[in-house]
Design a protein around this motif. Sequence first.
Motif, PDB file in Angstrom:
ATOM      1  N   GLY A 135       0.790  -1.224   0.000  1.00  0.00           N
ATOM      2  CA  GLY A 135       0.000   0.000   0.000  1.00  0.00           C
ATOM      3  C   GLY A 135       0.819   1.269   0.000  1.00  0.00           C
ATOM      4  N   ASP A 136       2.121   1.163  -0.318  1.00  0.00           N
ATOM      5  CA  ASP A 136       2.997   2.333  -0.260  1.00  0.00           C
ATOM      6  C   ASP A 136       3.001   3.161  -1.538  1.00  0.00           C
ATOM      7  OD1 ASP A 136       3.789   1.773   2.318  1.00  0.00           O
ATOM      8  OD2 ASP A 136       5.483   0.537   1.690  1.00  0.00           O
ATOM      9  N   TRP A 137       2.657   2.562  -2.652  1.00  0.00           N
ATOM     10  CA  TRP A 137       2.653   3.271  -3.919  1.00  0.00           C
ATOM     11  C   TRP A 137       1.739   2.540  -4.892  1.00  0.00           C
ATOM     12  CZ3 TRP A 137       4.758   0.433  -8.045  1.00  0.00           C
ATOM     13  CH2 TRP A 137       5.552  -0.661  -7.698  1.00  0.00           C
ATOM     14  N   ALA A 138       1.483   3.172  -6.031  1.00  0.00           N
ATOM     15  CA  ALA A 138       0.567   2.590  -7.023  1.00  0.00           C
ATOM     16  C   ALA A 138       1.213   2.627  -8.395  1.00  0.00           C
ATOM     17  CB  ALA A 138      -0.753   3.339  -7.037  1.00  0.00           C
ATOM     18  N   ARG A 139       0.737   1.771  -9.284  1.00  0.00           N
ATOM     19  CA  ARG A 139       1.235   1.731 -10.662  1.00  0.00           C
ATOM     20  C   ARG A 139       0.059   1.826 -11.625  1.00  0.00           C
ATOM     21  NH1 ARG A 139       5.699  -2.482 -12.340  1.00  0.00           N
ATOM     22  NH2 ARG A 139       6.921  -0.716 -11.522  1.00  0.00           N
ATOM     23  N   TYR A 140       0.201   2.742 -12.578  1.00  0.00           N
ATOM     24  CA  TYR A 140      -0.744   2.798 -13.692  1.00  0.00           C
ATOM     25  C   TYR A 140      -0.069   2.121 -14.873  1.00  0.00           C
ATOM     26  CZ  TYR A 140      -3.977   4.440 -17.232  1.00  0.00           C
ATOM     27  OH  TYR A 140      -4.900   4.488 -18.254  1.00  0.00           O
ATOM     28  N   ALA A 141      -0.583   0.956 -15.267  1.00  0.00           N
ATOM     29  CA  ALA A 141       0.010   0.165 -16.360  1.00  0.00           C
ATOM     30  C   ALA A 141      -0.837   0.314 -17.610  1.00  0.00           C
ATOM     31  CB  ALA A 141       0.101  -1.296 -15.954  1.00  0.00           C
ATOM     32  N   PHE A 142      -0.186   0.693 -18.720  1.00  0.00           N
ATOM     33  CA  PHE A 142      -0.895   0.818 -19.990  1.00  0.00           C
ATOM     34  C   PHE A 142      -1.245  -0.587 -20.493  1.00  0.00           C
ATOM     35  CE2 PHE A 142       2.303   4.456 -20.280  1.00  0.00           C
ATOM     36  CZ  PHE A 142       1.436   5.368 -19.703  1.00  0.00           C
ATOM     37  N   VAL A 143      -2.495  -0.774 -20.883  1.00  0.00           N
ATOM     38  CA  VAL A 143      -2.928  -2.099 -21.336  1.00  0.00           C
ATOM     39  C   VAL A 143      -3.369  -2.101 -22.789  1.00  0.00           C
ATOM     40  CG1 VAL A 143      -3.601  -2.810 -19.021  1.00  0.00           C
ATOM     41  CG2 VAL A 143      -5.296  -1.724 -20.506  1.00  0.00           C
ATOM     42  N   GLY A 144      -3.352  -0.963 -23.444  1.00  0.00           N
ATOM     43  CA  GLY A 144      -3.775  -0.903 -24.842  1.00  0.00           C
ATOM     44  C   GLY A 144      -5.284  -0.900 -24.970  1.00  0.00           C
ATOM     45  N   GLY A 145      -5.741  -0.880 -26.209  1.00  0.00           N
ATOM     46  CA  GLY A 145      -7.174  -0.841 -26.459  1.00  0.00           C
ATOM     47  C   GLY A 145      -7.630   0.560 -26.810  1.00  0.00           C
ATOM     48  N   SER A 146      -8.929   0.715 -26.931  1.00  0.00           N
ATOM     49  CA  SER A 146      -9.488   1.988 -27.364  1.00  0.00           C
ATOM     50  C   SER A 146      -9.584   2.975 -26.198  1.00  0.00           C
ATOM     51  CB  SER A 146     -10.880   1.773 -27.965  1.00  0.00           C
ATOM     52  OG  SER A 146     -11.727   1.164 -27.004  1.00  0.00           O
ATOM     53  N   MET A 147      -9.701   4.253 -26.545  1.00  0.00           N
ATOM     54  CA  MET A 147      -9.825   5.294 -25.529  1.00  0.00           C
ATOM     55  C   MET A 147     -11.111   5.096 -24.732  1.00  0.00           C
ATOM     56  SD  MET A 147      -8.492   8.785 -27.374  1.00  0.00           S
ATOM     57  CE  MET A 147      -9.717   8.711 -28.690  1.00  0.00           C
ATOM     58  N   ARG A 148     -11.045   5.432 -23.451  1.00  0.00           N
ATOM     59  CA  ARG A 148     -12.230   5.370 -22.590  1.00  0.00           C
ATOM     60  C   ARG A 148     -12.468   6.775 -22.038  1.00  0.00           C
ATOM     61  NH1 ARG A 148      -9.446   0.678 -20.662  1.00  0.00           N
ATOM     62  NH2 ARG A 148      -8.941   1.740 -18.702  1.00  0.00           N
ATOM     63  N   THR A 149     -13.262   7.540 -22.764  1.00  0.00           N
ATOM     64  CA  THR A 149     -13.501   8.922 -22.364  1.00  0.00           C
ATOM     65  C   THR A 149     -14.494   8.974 -21.212  1.00  0.00           C
ATOM     66  OG1 THR A 149     -13.074   9.707 -24.606  1.00  0.00           O
ATOM     67  CG2 THR A 149     -14.249  11.193 -23.134  1.00  0.00           C
ATOM     68  N   SER A 150     -14.139   9.695 -20.183  1.00  0.00           N
ATOM     69  CA  SER A 150     -14.993   9.881 -19.021  1.00  0.00           C
ATOM     70  C   SER A 150     -15.502  11.310 -18.995  1.00  0.00           C
ATOM     71  CB  SER A 150     -14.193   9.606 -17.739  1.00  0.00           C
ATOM     72  OG  SER A 150     -14.876  10.089 -16.612  1.00  0.00           O
ATOM     73  N   PRO A 151     -16.749  11.525 -18.566  1.00  0.00           N
ATOM     74  CA  PRO A 151     -17.230  12.907 -18.422  1.00  0.00           C
ATOM     75  C   PRO A 151     -16.442  13.691 -17.381  1.00  0.00           C
ATOM     76  CG  PRO A 151     -18.773  11.347 -17.433  1.00  0.00           C
ATOM     77  CD  PRO A 151     -17.777  10.531 -18.199  1.00  0.00           C
ATOM     78  N   LEU A 152     -15.684  12.977 -16.539  1.00  0.00           N
ATOM     79  CA  LEU A 152     -14.887  13.653 -15.515  1.00  0.00           C
ATOM     80  C   LEU A 152     -13.616  14.266 -16.084  1.00  0.00           C
ATOM     81  CD1 LEU A 152     -15.180  11.051 -12.616  1.00  0.00           C
ATOM     82  CD2 LEU A 152     -16.703  12.948 -13.166  1.00  0.00           C
ATOM     83  N   TYR A 153     -13.191  13.802 -17.249  1.00  0.00           N
ATOM     84  CA  TYR A 153     -11.920  14.235 -17.832  1.00  0.00           C
ATOM     85  C   TYR A 153     -11.866  15.750 -18.029  1.00  0.00           C
ATOM     86  CZ  TYR A 153      -8.621  15.217 -21.637  1.00  0.00           C
ATOM     87  OH  TYR A 153      -7.659  15.766 -22.428  1.00  0.00           O
ATOM     88  N   ALA A 154     -12.937  16.311 -18.588  1.00  0.00           N
ATOM     89  CA  ALA A 154     -12.939  17.752 -18.887  1.00  0.00           C
ATOM     90  C   ALA A 154     -12.885  18.604 -17.627  1.00  0.00           C
ATOM     91  CB  ALA A 154     -14.177  18.108 -19.707  1.00  0.00           C
ATOM     92  N   ALA A 155     -13.248  18.025 -16.493  1.00  0.00           N
ATOM     93  CA  ALA A 155     -13.277  18.800 -15.248  1.00  0.00           C
ATOM     94  C   ALA A 155     -11.909  18.906 -14.588  1.00  0.00           C
ATOM     95  CB  ALA A 155     -14.268  18.170 -14.274  1.00  0.00           C
ATOM     96  N   ILE A 156     -10.952  18.072 -14.992  1.00  0.00           N
ATOM     97  CA  ILE A 156      -9.657  18.030 -14.291  1.00  0.00           C
ATOM     98  C   ILE A 156      -8.988  19.402 -14.216  1.00  0.00           C
ATOM     99  CG2 ILE A 156      -7.289  17.132 -14.409  1.00  0.00           C
ATOM    100  CD1 ILE A 156      -8.463  14.453 -15.311  1.00  0.00           C
TER     101      ILE A 156
END
Length: 383
Positions: free
Chosen positions: A149-170
Amino acid sequence: MCLHSTKWAVCLKAGHDYVLMNRRSFIVGASGGALMMASGAIAWMSNVGSMVDYEAYTNGLRAGLTIPADIRDLLRYATLAANGHNTQPWRFRVGEGCIDVLPDFSRRTPAVDPDDHHLFVSLGCAAENLAIAAAATGRPGELQMNPDGDWARYAFVGGSMRTSPLYAAIPKRQSTRTEYDRRPVPVAEIALLEQAAAMTGVHLILLTDRTRVNKVKDLVVAANGVQMADLAFLTELRQWVRFNPRSAMMSGDGLFSGASGNPLLPSAFGRFAFERFFTARTENDKYARQIDSSAGIAVFVGDRADRAHWFKVGQACQRFALMATNLGIKVAFVNQPVEVARFRPELAGLVGQAGRRPDIVLRFGYGPTLPLSPRRPVEAVLA
């Protein structure tokens, strides 16, 4: 400028010798006074900086991403996450097909956060921004905590884009630390906030009835009074306050006065004002007014009090704040009853989570848009 005006008033009362001076000496004297005032104003501005320059700086931090997004720009979006005292206690390690989100313990705040609870909540917020932005700009992946629980990893897995309505709010999200307009949030929008923040291992309790909101207010005020009596807390807080645009842009972190609607002051004057006017009474009154003006309170509670669950709480909290931004709803942290340990059991009981540790308290409602907070450059957060 006020000092000069006072000086002129004293001189006029001193006797007719001043009043009867000739026109030429009056013009010269007035010109000299104006020059002194102009010089003072220039010196003041050089110490304070320009809000025009500051706005250009924050606009650059929040510029949109290309598709596919550059890794550096993804990290820039990750750093726009909510975090305690705006210390930005994170580092990012870019590897082959992955980005690791790591704690930066050099940016701890031990007086307010002795067990690094807020630090790991902040990491969860940043990781959630990263995952949303990456998936929406051509780098979908999976986010996982390491076993300790000390750190996290975001691993790219490929595939199509997954657009979230939250993205524009960042790039628009902010903690709006001012009074709101007291309007209630519609039930349909409350449901959207709950849906956005839904996450296994995290409980979100939304309070909109004034009886329970007022009880939270009482806890916030009581806990704030304890903090204001703690010299270590005040010393630590003062280290993170940035009193003017120049200071905020130079450091790229901290609590910028302009972002909470406070006056802009040269740093020396700001520190003096902090010592003289930042009192328990004024702060308690301020928090009471702000909560009274809010539509409701959101309390996040993890299943367990460990780093992995604090990280999850950060993810849920960030998603809540992003959905609120999309809906035109403002949010601000009122975490005092979480930070002062003896108030946690009462807060937990109030929200039906007896035996658990409350993690985050947010107030929400409709209010103004204030200047955005500063951020450090991406180069400063690379591991």
